[in-house]
Design an enzyme around this catalytic site. Structure first.
Site, PDB file in Angstrom:
ATOM      1  N   TRP A 102      14.847   8.047   4.499  1.00  0.00           N
ATOM      2  CA  TRP A 102      13.953   6.933   4.276  1.00  0.00           C
ATOM      3  C   TRP A 102      12.051   7.036   4.125  1.00  0.00           C
ATOM      4  O   TRP A 102      11.336   7.659   3.713  1.00  0.00           O
ATOM      5  CB  TRP A 102      13.071   7.194   6.452  1.00  0.00           C
ATOM      6  CG  TRP A 102      13.787   6.739   7.634  1.00  0.00           C
ATOM      7  CD1 TRP A 102      14.295   7.437   8.737  1.00  0.00           C
ATOM      8  CD2 TRP A 102      14.104   6.159   7.726  1.00  0.00           C
ATOM      9  NE1 TRP A 102      15.441   7.541   9.312  1.00  0.00           N
ATOM     10  CE2 TRP A 102      14.709   5.867   9.463  1.00  0.00           C
ATOM     11  CE3 TRP A 102      14.361   4.673   7.516  1.00  0.00           C
ATOM     12  CZ2 TRP A 102      15.364   5.107   9.766  1.00  0.00           C
ATOM     13  CZ3 TRP A 102      14.035   3.747   8.257  1.00  0.00           C
ATOM     14  CH2 TRP A 102      15.183   3.958   9.559  1.00  0.00           C
ATOM     15  N   ILE A 103      13.291   6.854   2.692  1.00  0.00           N
ATOM     16  CA  ILE A 103      12.396   7.335   1.540  1.00  0.00           C
ATOM     17  C   ILE A 103      12.080   6.026   1.005  1.00  0.00           C
ATOM     18  O   ILE A 103      12.888   5.204   0.015  1.00  0.00           O
ATOM     19  CB  ILE A 103      12.984   8.362   0.359  1.00  0.00           C
ATOM     20  CG1 ILE A 103      13.924   9.602   0.827  1.00  0.00           C
ATOM     21  CG2 ILE A 103      12.566   8.781  -0.962  1.00  0.00           C
ATOM     22  CD1 ILE A 103      12.636  10.474   1.821  1.00  0.00           C
ATOM     23  N   LEU A 137      11.693  14.194   0.657  1.00  0.00           N
ATOM     24  CA  LEU A 137      11.230  15.348   2.070  1.00  0.00           C
ATOM     25  C   LEU A 137      11.472  15.041   3.294  1.00  0.00           C
ATOM     26  O   LEU A 137      12.534  16.144   3.841  1.00  0.00           O
ATOM     27  CB  LEU A 137       9.532  15.067   2.775  1.00  0.00           C
ATOM     28  CG  LEU A 137       8.803  16.772   3.291  1.00  0.00           C
ATOM     29  CD1 LEU A 137       9.439  18.024   2.962  1.00  0.00           C
ATOM     30  CD2 LEU A 137       7.280  16.240   4.300  1.00  0.00           C
ATOM     31  N   THR A 138      12.425  14.052   4.597  1.00  0.00           N
ATOM     32  CA  THR A 138      12.957  13.965   5.204  1.00  0.00           C
ATOM     33  C   THR A 138      13.642  13.812   4.774  1.00  0.00           C
ATOM     34  O   THR A 138      14.901  13.591   4.091  1.00  0.00           O
ATOM     35  CB  THR A 138      12.353  12.459   5.986  1.00  0.00           C
ATOM     36  OG1 THR A 138      10.483  12.654   6.066  1.00  0.00           O
ATOM     37  CG2 THR A 138      12.652  12.737   7.258  1.00  0.00           C
ATOM     38  N   ARG A 151       0.759  -1.219  -0.019  1.00  0.00           N
ATOM     39  CA  ARG A 151       0.096   0.060   0.009  1.00  0.00           C
ATOM     40  C   ARG A 151       1.049   1.476   0.246  1.00  0.00           C
ATOM     41  O   ARG A 151       0.260   2.463  -0.873  1.00  0.00           O
ATOM     42  CB  ARG A 151      -1.086   0.210   1.392  1.00  0.00           C
ATOM     43  CG  ARG A 151      -1.522   1.320   0.904  1.00  0.00           C
ATOM     44  CD  ARG A 151      -1.888   1.918   1.840  1.00  0.00           C
ATOM     45  NE  ARG A 151      -1.036   2.144   2.786  1.00  0.00           N
ATOM     46  CZ  ARG A 151      -0.128   3.155   3.251  1.00  0.00           C
ATOM     47  NH1 ARG A 151      -0.028   3.713   2.781  1.00  0.00           N
ATOM     48  NH2 ARG A 151       0.053   2.421   4.395  1.00  0.00           N
ATOM     49  N   GLU A 181       4.297   9.395   7.840  1.00  0.00           N
ATOM     50  CA  GLU A 181       3.646  11.063   7.265  1.00  0.00           C
ATOM     51  C   GLU A 181       2.756  11.238   8.538  1.00  0.00           C
ATOM     52  O   GLU A 181       1.437  11.526   8.686  1.00  0.00           O
ATOM     53  CB  GLU A 181       1.592  10.280   6.357  1.00  0.00           C
ATOM     54  CG  GLU A 181       2.880   9.155   5.518  1.00  0.00           C
ATOM     55  CD  GLU A 181       2.157   9.900   4.032  1.00  0.00           C
ATOM     56  OE1 GLU A 181       2.279  11.153   4.092  1.00  0.00           O
ATOM     57  OE2 GLU A 181       2.676   9.328   2.668  1.00  0.00           O
TER      58      GLU A 181
HETATM   59  P1  FAD Z   1      11.415  13.054  14.366  1.00  0.00           P
HETATM   60  O1  FAD Z   1      10.877  13.993  14.055  1.00  0.00           O
HETATM   61  O2  FAD Z   1      13.267  12.619  14.941  1.00  0.00           O
HETATM   62  O3  FAD Z   1      10.727  12.254  16.012  1.00  0.00           O
HETATM   63  C1  FAD Z   1      10.927  11.749  16.967  1.00  0.00           C
HETATM   64  C2  FAD Z   1       9.858  11.512  18.030  1.00  0.00           C
HETATM   65  O4  FAD Z   1       9.465  12.335  18.962  1.00  0.00           O
HETATM   66  C3  FAD Z   1       8.711  10.911  17.560  1.00  0.00           C
HETATM   67  O5  FAD Z   1       8.061  10.239  18.259  1.00  0.00           O
HETATM   68  C4  FAD Z   1       8.108  12.655  17.300  1.00  0.00           C
HETATM   69  O6  FAD Z   1       6.703  12.104  17.591  1.00  0.00           O
HETATM   70  C5  FAD Z   1       8.270  13.117  18.541  1.00  0.00           C
HETATM   71  N1  FAD Z   1       8.191  14.659  18.218  1.00  0.00           N
HETATM   72  C6  FAD Z   1       8.988  15.362  17.123  1.00  0.00           C
HETATM   73  N2  FAD Z   1       8.397  16.171  17.200  1.00  0.00           N
HETATM   74  C7  FAD Z   1       7.276  16.869  18.669  1.00  0.00           C
HETATM   75  C8  FAD Z   1       7.173  17.831  19.232  1.00  0.00           C
HETATM   76  N3  FAD Z   1       6.583  19.080  18.122  1.00  0.00           N
HETATM   77  N4  FAD Z   1       6.266  18.043  20.217  1.00  0.00           N
HETATM   78  C9  FAD Z   1       6.259  16.339  20.400  1.00  0.00           C
HETATM   79  N5  FAD Z   1       6.714  15.192  20.087  1.00  0.00           N
HETATM   80  C10 FAD Z   1       7.008  15.776  18.739  1.00  0.00           C
HETATM   81  N6  FAD Z   1       9.831  10.495   4.405  1.00  0.00           N
HETATM   82  C11 FAD Z   1       9.660  10.767   2.879  1.00  0.00           C
HETATM   83  O7  FAD Z   1       9.577  11.908   2.854  1.00  0.00           O
HETATM   84  N7  FAD Z   1       9.823  10.444   2.296  1.00  0.00           N
HETATM   85  C12 FAD Z   1       9.094   9.167   2.370  1.00  0.00           C
HETATM   86  O8  FAD Z   1       8.208   8.209   1.371  1.00  0.00           O
HETATM   87  C13 FAD Z   1       9.437   8.204   3.455  1.00  0.00           C
HETATM   88  N8  FAD Z   1       9.042   7.004   3.987  1.00  0.00           N
HETATM   89  C14 FAD Z   1       9.044   6.535   4.773  1.00  0.00           C
HETATM   90  C15 FAD Z   1       9.045   4.639   5.146  1.00  0.00           C
HETATM   91  C16 FAD Z   1       9.194   4.608   6.225  1.00  0.00           C
HETATM   92  C17 FAD Z   1       9.318   3.026   6.535  1.00  0.00           C
HETATM   93  C18 FAD Z   1      10.034   5.101   7.832  1.00  0.00           C
HETATM   94  C19 FAD Z   1      10.335   4.310   9.120  1.00  0.00           C
HETATM   95  C20 FAD Z   1       9.779   6.376   7.110  1.00  0.00           C
HETATM   96  C21 FAD Z   1       9.240   7.462   5.930  1.00  0.00           C
HETATM   97  N9  FAD Z   1       9.371   8.097   5.680  1.00  0.00           N
HETATM   98  C22 FAD Z   1       9.475   9.099   4.262  1.00  0.00           C
HETATM   99  C23 FAD Z   1      10.030   9.530   7.189  1.00  0.00           C
HETATM  100  C24 FAD Z   1       8.954   9.518   7.777  1.00  0.00           C
HETATM  101  O9  FAD Z   1       7.850  11.027   7.293  1.00  0.00           O
HETATM  102  C25 FAD Z   1       9.642  10.322   9.250  1.00  0.00           C
HETATM  103  O10 FAD Z   1      10.418   9.284   9.872  1.00  0.00           O
HETATM  104  C26 FAD Z   1       8.046  11.457  10.457  1.00  0.00           C
HETATM  105  O11 FAD Z   1       8.528  11.754   9.751  1.00  0.00           O
HETATM  106  C27 FAD Z   1       9.448  11.532  11.510  1.00  0.00           C
HETATM  107  O12 FAD Z   1      10.579  11.910  11.037  1.00  0.00           O
HETATM  108  P2  FAD Z   1      11.681  11.597  11.941  1.00  0.00           P
HETATM  109  O13 FAD Z   1      11.889   9.629  11.663  1.00  0.00           O
HETATM  110  O14 FAD Z   1      13.003  12.260  11.930  1.00  0.00           O
HETATM  111  O15 FAD Z   1      11.791  11.368  14.064  1.00  0.00           O
END
Ligand code: FAD
Length: 390
Positions: A167-168, A136-137, A95, A369
């Site tokens: 993580w794309i 984006l990430t 999906r 997301e």
């Molecule tokens: P962080 O932002 O570092 O967050 C860590 C923790 O802190 C989390 O629990 C979060 O909830 C918490 N946190 C952060 N900010 C706050 C706040 N203001 N208040 C309270 N708590 C907070 N990204 C893309 O761009 N394209 C993709 O295709 C894509 N595919 C992915 C596929 C997989 C398998 C995975 C695991 C991730 C993918 N991602 C992708 C990335 C994903 O969107 C990010 O992992 C996500 O946005 C969270 O970012 P981070 O991992 O850096 O966590």
């Protein structure tokens, strides 16, 4: 396990049109025939089943709501949701591939691209000839993508792109990446970066215990010369990628119901067949409580997404409404996966059943997301008017 019965406790089928049911049943049959029989093996091997790409295109999973003139399926939002539901009943990773292709790659090209870009990319992406990814990430910017460091410079006859994305989904196999990067003024734009451009590489991210049948990687840009015609001209700023995420999150809200349905269906069957202490375990009150709560939560989630789909068809669904459905439904599915796994006892951890795979997959779905926390803060901001992100 392949005899899946879709729960429909509140006769939601009565709210669907014949077209919705046809689209849903086509996707359901395809998942049963082609996806379910092979997915466990691919997930165990941590490999994306490329052989499914053609079929995904055929069931309308690539560009579900993109007009047929560009190769899309031209369906409404509820049909799109139902396709996502059926795919995720099979596997969240498959999906994810469809979500990225439809809402995060074809979506921005259709909505923000010019006519040449639409004609060049959309038909190839709709047929599955090309796979897309959405960057984006970054390593230092996940929940706060506005802080991104990837940037491009105007060199007169081209743009020079530097930075990296992490993580794309689909990165290692993508033919084109929609990359969000800042210009010299710090404004975010979308660039179409194609495989083969010098300085562009896409190493795979290994050792995942989640979404193992979906391939994930980095996008690395080392002085990549991007032709000027590859910028998406019709929208810029952080709201451009965030609007794409709205559409993907909407699909995920439906998708999560599919994973929950499969876990519930499996647990229900097992509870009726497995006997302990001389009776089916489904006769014990503790197991009935689990199953009763599961079907209740699935039914509530179905009502939420159906109404959201109607609002989306009318162009009235807000980002905050979509955010609520994504958070609620994914958390619901994750809870059900964990409970269902316990109903199966030791068998719950076996690849003979789909539950453990769903549970592990949903750990990614609850994070990507927008994490569960971030979506709580979006609802918090919407109802209080007070911004917790600042
Ligand atoms: P962080 O932002 O570092 O967050 C860590 C923790 O802190 C989390 O629990 C979060 O909830 C918490 N946190 C952060 N900010 C706050 C706040 N203001 N208040 C309270 N708590 C907070 N990204 C893309 O761009 N394209 C993709 O295709 C894509 N595919 C992915 C596929 C997989 C398998 C995975 C695991 C991730 C993918 N991602 C992708 C990335 C994903 O969107 C990010 O992992 C996500 O946005 C969270 O970012 P981070 O991992 O850096 O966590």
């Amino acid at each position: 396990p392949d005899l899946f019965q879709a729960p429909d406790y509140y006769q939601l089928d009565d709210l669907l049109t014949d077209e919705h049911k046809l689209v849903r049943n086509t996707a359901r049959d395809w998942v049963k025939k082609y996806l379910s029989p092979i997915i466990e093996e691919y997930a165990q091997r941590s490999e994306f089943p490329k052989s499914l790409v053609g079929g995904l295109a055929e069931v309308g999973a690539f560009g579900s709501y993109i007009p047929e003139a560009y190769g899309g399926a031209g369906l409404d939002q509820i049909s799109y949701g139902l396709i996502m539901q059926e795919l995720e009943r099979g596997d969240s990773g498959i999906r994810s591939t469809a979500s990225v292709q439809t809402s995060l790659v074809m979506g921005p090209i259709y909505n923000y691209g010019n006519e040449e870009q639409r004609k060049k990319y959309l038909p190839k992406l709709a047929s599955g000839e090309w796979i897309g990814s959405f960057g984006l990430t970054e390593p230092n910017h996940g929940s706060n993508p506005g802080g991104m460091e990837t940037k491009f410079k105007d060199m007169g006859d081209h743009f020079l792109l530097n930075g990296s994305k992490m993580w794309i989904s689909n990165a290692p196999i993508c033919d084109v990446a929609v990359v969000w990067a800042k210009n010299e003024e710090g404004r975010i734009h979308g660039l179409l970066v194609e495989r083969g451009m010098k300085g562009f590489s896409t190493p795979e991210t290994k050792n995942k215990w989640s979404l193992r049948a979906s391939i994930t990687g980095e996008l690395i840009f080392d002085n990549v010369k991007v032709p000027k015609e590859n910028i998406l001209p019709n929208k810029s700023g952080l709201s451009a990628p965030l609007k794409c995420l709205d559409n993907a999150r909407y699909g995920i809200a439906w998708g999560a119901i599919g994973a929950a349905m499969d876990c519930y269906d499996t647990a229900l069957r097992y509870a009726k067949e497995r006997t302990q202490f001389g009776k089916p375990i489904g006769q014990f009150q503790l197991q009935q409580k689990k199953l009763a709560e599961m079907i209740t939560e699935i039914t509530k989630a179905q009502l939420l997404t159906w109404r959201l789909g109607v609002l989306k068809n009318e162009g009235k669904a807000t980002s905050a409404q979509i955010s609520m459905a994504k958070r609620n439904n994914v958390a619901m599915a994750l809870d059900i996966a964990r409970e269902a796994r316990q109903v199966l006892g030791a068998m719950g951890i076996s690849g003979e059943y789909s539950i453990m795979r769903h549970a592990m997959n949903l750990e990614s779905v609850v994070t990507y997301e927008g994490t569960h926390d971030v979506h709580l803060l979006i609802t918090g901001l919407d109802i209080t008017g007070l911004n917790a992100f600042k």
